[in-house]
Design an enzyme around this catalytic site. Structure first.
Site, PDB file in Angstrom:
ATOM      1  CB  THR A   1      -0.920   0.009   1.239  1.00 51.40           C
ATOM      2  OG1 THR A   1      -1.709  -1.165   1.214  1.00 51.40           O
ATOM      3  CG2 THR A   1      -1.794   1.242   1.283  1.00 51.40           C
TER       4      THR A   1
ATOM      5  CG  HIS B   1      -5.966   2.453 -12.647  1.00 48.78           C
ATOM      6  ND1 HIS B   1      -5.047   2.894 -13.562  1.00 48.78           N
ATOM      7  CD2 HIS B   1      -5.244   2.024 -11.576  1.00 48.78           C
ATOM      8  CE1 HIS B   1      -3.822   2.741 -13.083  1.00 48.78           C
ATOM      9  NE2 HIS B   1      -3.913   2.213 -11.874  1.00 48.78           N
TER      10      HIS B   1
ATOM     11  CB  CYS C   1      10.548  18.618  11.377  1.00 46.88           C
ATOM     12  SG  CYS C   1      10.349  17.380  10.089  1.00 46.88           S
TER      13      CYS C   1
END
Lengths: 490, 437
Positions: A42, A50, A442
């Site tokens: 994923t 699509h 950060c």
């Protein structure tokens, strides 16, 4: 406690099934091996929804894709994940390719893909997508194609599922499944889970899980795809750009992301190691060259990251969505493209299987299909921001300068349902470190916030779970140790 | 919304911002410093090595000592500053309302609105990440930019790893090689794609050679190993086009990789305000360090990456002076510009600052700064207009890591006031001049 359904795998398909089933009055849990959801196929996915004209008609994935595409509109509204139907172009550079496009258009339209059109007017094409090569002679325009952030969508699905009662267990690797008296016992290092039904959505490891209940009828092989991501506001593409596919490959895309970056990729390389997500010199070169065929001025100098992901390629080349011979065991495997597009339709199919298996699917009275949109600093007006900071000063502390992410957004990401536990978990939920400096400023601050909010020591915060620590000790630790051991003269 | 009014707003409280603010205050104008980090001083605070201040104070100081001198002066002059405050937007002025407006946020005050006559940009620079140079391989933990590691070690008191490879021989990379060696860590190699170090020669000697840390030039990393934490890197020799030479791969085991592959001026705010940027990613400025937006000035590493903080300070002082001149002479008045001359980088010149010379300033001394693209010896620096060379200067050697500064009065060197552009080039000295050194 016996679950009605145990879902194995916390990728997009597992989480989509979890969320779809969460409306029923059933006891459901989801087990994920990795430290966070969306950590496998994923994560490094193109994020393209699509239109559905591409797959061959004999494959089940064709219809699931066409149907799944249409289901995105409602899902994105309910779950507030970033999704834009920007449309795609399949680009023809030679006369012979127009025939392929025409074939797609004809069959796609017959099968219910909306709005497909062939555009041959080069001026019009370049007006719609000025970055496209002037060698374009025609395109297939699919207005229903869209872009989505696959991991943010997974988190949205999981959050909503969790709010509706699904239990999520991360860092839970399934080692064994026992099956007796219509009950499965799923073993993990952290304990056993009992359930009546199992949904195997283990992605790359689906065969391994299937074999645990004695079902060995398919194989899943990894196919690597490499990507290069570019800084935002460099190439502002309007459309997803595909080359005309050949028999061998779908080709290299040039695609805008939901956060205004651009990516190029993926290539396709069959490999054997299911953990080999390394990018390669040759691969990165290949995708840049491929991309240049569509967009000649690829801004190579504005690259901010390269990465690779794996597709779970089944030996059947089609989705494996089966209510298997082992009663209560459902395989949801081999979901390579268009798996992301199809996920809602797949979940619906799984729902049907469960009904056949006798699971009582009764909608809960208190089912809430809505997941509020995560609040973002960037979405506020100056006045709203001022008010927000007054309500909670954490809104006034900007942690990530490139993507302007505040302390508050990071706190929210950590404390959301199925919240972030790692630096990557925070990054994929609310983007600190996603920008052009890639966490240069950060990262120490994000580590600090995870340490504070989760009440864990600073040096135990990891990038993405076990063995991905950032720090190895305090300064002076080694030097003092070496001196004790006599290794260094005073 | 809380509102402030000032004469000059300085964005950034590193070496550049502090010096600029002091200059403005000393001229009797109001100034407000806005700093996004927790303390004044900027990156110099994590540079605990020495070598600072030789030009500015004629003394050798550490970074924090250098910063402290300016912080003390800020306090003595009672210059107001805001910490943990980030500017999110700069709005330029208009001919009718020439003041600029800044919006910034912090935890205590929410959104603050600052009306100011002039702005000095002093946001500094950031390091190039791995993706910017597209190193292939896995993406494990244990990969840091050199500056990030410097922050962890020198300010937070943590060690990122035990055995290191450093890619790139920038100054921070070499300084960290020495720093980590002092900590008992092993620096296996500093790998540089170019045939020479990209930082200062003194750092090559004092940080690498003195500690027997191998410097491997003409090599780069072609693969990163390790699925979870980094386990090592493959390095390969490169040819002139930086393509990998087959058969030269070597594996080096390490648990940490530091990147010291270059710095980029940080100009998101500048760009969003509508200022033009030049090829070095810094804003286009004229000889008064004024950007293409009226009354907005830039200095320090946000303008161009400097190799010495002392040069940053000098440039920042000039920007302060120019901002004061602007307020006293130009602010709110419809000053007619008499035209500008473009300064263009020619052969073996990477970029030139200033990008523009005001024709009204041809009688003033102008500081030109630029870097070469590659090292060379016995060269000529030439300024040319379309009719030919107007100025030349000999130099024994030039290297990209050392910024070249020249103070020139354009009238004195005989510039044609009608010319539109001058080109600055660094060329091998013609043979007749070779023996003159």
């Amino acid at each position: 406690m016996i679950y009605d359904v145990i879902i194995i795998g916390g990728g997009i398909s597992g989480c989509c099934i979890a969320r779809t089933l969460s409306k029923y009055d059933s006891k459901i849990c989801l087990l994920e091996t990795q430290a966070d959801l969306a950590s496998g196929t994923t994560k490094a996915n193109s994020g393209v929804v699509h239109a559905g004209y591409a797959a061959e008609r004999e494959y089940v994935k064709r219809n699931l894709c066409i149907k799944g595409n249409k289901m995105y509109t409602q899902a994105a509204e309910e779950l507030n994940f970033p999704f834009k139907r920007i449309g795609s172009f399949v680009v023809a550079l030679e006369d012979s390719q127009i025939k392929t496009l025409e074939d797609y258009r004809k069959k796609g339209t017959e099968d219910g893909v909306l709005g497909l059109e062939i555009i041959l007017d080069q001026k019009k094409i370049l007006h719609m997508e000025p970055s496209l090569t002037e060698e374009v002679i025609g395109v297939l325009h699919a207005p229903s194609a869209g872009i989505v952030s696959p991991y943010e969508m997974t988190f949205a699905l999981a959050e909503n599922a969790a709010l509706n009662g699904v239990k999520f267990f991360r860092n839970h690797k399934v080692s064994k499944i026992k099956h007796s008296d219509y009950t499965f016992t799923v073993k993990t290092k952290q304990g056993e889970f009992k359930g009546r039904n199992i949904i195997n959505a283990a992605g790359m490891y689906a065969r391994k899980i299937s074999k645990m209940v004695g079902l060995d009828y398919f194989d899943i092989m990894p196919r690597k795809g490499e990507y290069i991501l570019f800084d935002r506001n460099i190439l502002n593409l309007n459309k997803i750009l595909f080359p005309t596919p050949t028999k061998v490959s779908k080709g290299i895309l040039v695609c805008p992301t939901i956060h205004e970056n651009t990516f190029v990729g993926p290539n396709a390389q069959n490999i054997t190691d299911k953990k080999d997500i390394a990018t390669t010199t040759a691969g990165l070169k290949e995708i840049l060259e491929g991309a240049r065929a569509l967009v000649p001025n690829i801004p190579e100098r504005s690259a901010i990251r390269n990465f690779a992901g794996l597709r779970a390629v089944p030996d059947t080349y089609d989705f494996i969505i089966d209510n298997t011979d082992v009663y209560g065991f459902i395989n949801v495997a081999g979901l390579l493209s268009p798996g992301l597009t199809s996920c809602f339709a797949i979940a619906e199919k799984v729902e049907g299987f469960l009904e056949l298996l006798g699971v009582e699917l009764k909608v809960k009275e208190d089912y809430n299909p809505f997941r509020p949109k995560p609040e973002r600093f960037d979405d506020f007006s100056i006045e709203e921001l001022d008010q927000k900071i007054r309500e909670d000063p954490a809104w006034g502390n900007i942690i990530c300068r490139c993507e302007t992410v505040t302390e508050k957004e990071i706190i929210n990401a950590i404390h959301s349902p199925v919240g972030a536990r790692t630096v990557d978990g925070v990054k994929f939920r609310c983007r600190p470190g996603m920008g052009r400096c890639q966490g240069g400023f950060c990262r120490p601050r994000v580590i600090e916030l995870l340490s504070r909010e989760l009440n864990i020591p600073y040096d135990e915060v990891t990038k993405r779970g076990e063995d991905t620590n950032f720090l190895v000790g305090r300064t002076k630790d080694f030097i003092l140790k070496s001196m004790e051991e006599g290794g260094i003269e005073e | 919304m809380i509102k402030y009014k000032t004469d000059v707003a300085v964005i950034g409280a590193g070496a550049a911002g502090l010096a600029a603010a002091i200059e403005v205050k000393k001229a009797g104008l109001g100034v407000l410093i806005i700093e996004r980090d927790r303390e004044l001083g900027g990156i110099t605070l994590q540079c605990i090595h020495n070598g600072f201040g030789l030009r500015e104070f004629n003394e050798e100081l550490t970074g924090p000592e250098y910063a402290q001198r300016f912080i003390n002066e800020i306090n003595e002059l009672q210059i107001p500053y805001k910490l943990n405050t980030m500017v999110i937007e700069i709005k330029p002025g208009t001919p009718e309302k020439p003041h600029k407006t800044l919006f910034a946020v912090n935890k205590q005050e929410g959104v603050i609105k600052i009306e100011t006559k002039a702005v000095i940009l002093a946001m500094g620079c950031r390091e190039k990440p791995r993706g910017a140079i597209n190193i292939p391989g896995f993406r494990p933990s244990g990969i840091y930019t050199a500056g990030q590691a410097q922050r962890f070690v020198n300010m937070e008191g943590w060690l990122p790893g035990k055995s290191y490879v450093i890619l790139g021989s920038g100054d921070i990379g070499m300084i960290m090689a020495r720093r980590l060696t002092w900590e008992g860590c092993k620096v296996k190699a500093v790998v540089e794609i170019l045939p020479y170090v990209s930082g200062l020669l003194r750092n090559q000697v004092q940080c690498l050679e003195d500690y027997d840390i191998p410097l491997i030039t003409n090599y780069t990393i072609t693969k990163i190993h390790g699925k979870d934490r980094i386990k090592g890197v493959t390095i390969s020799k490169v040819d002139r086009n930086f393509d990998r030479v087959i058969g030269t791969d070597k594996f080096i085991e390490c648990d940490t990789l530091l990147l010291s592959v270059g710095l980029i001026p940080e100009n998101e705010l500048t760009f969003n305000a509508g200022a033009k940027l030049s090829s070095n990613n810094g804003p286009v400025v004229d000889n008064n360090l004024e950007t293409t937006i009226d009354g907005i000035f830039a200095c320090g590493n946000v303008l161009q990456v400097h190799d010495l903080v002392d040069l940053v300070t000098a440039e920042a002082k000039r920007s302060g002076k120019y901002a004061v001149e602007y307020i006293n002479n130009g602010y709110g008045k419809d000053v007619k510009r008499s035209g500008q001359i473009k300064c263009v980088a020619g052969e073996n010149v990477n970029y030139v600052k200033p990008d523009l010379i005001n024709k009204s300033d041809l009688s003033k001394e102008i500081v030109f700064s630029f870097r070469v693209r590659y090292p060379d010896r016995r060269i000529l620096i030439q300024f040319k207009d379309k009719n030919g060379v107007i100025y030349k200067k000999k130099k024994i050697y030039v290297i990209p890591s050392e910024m070249i500064e020249l103070n020139l009065n354009m009238e004195e060197i005989g510039i044609n006031p009608e010319c539109k552009r001058i080109e600055i080039e660094v060329i091998p000295r013609p043979e007749v001049l070779i023996d003159e050194d």
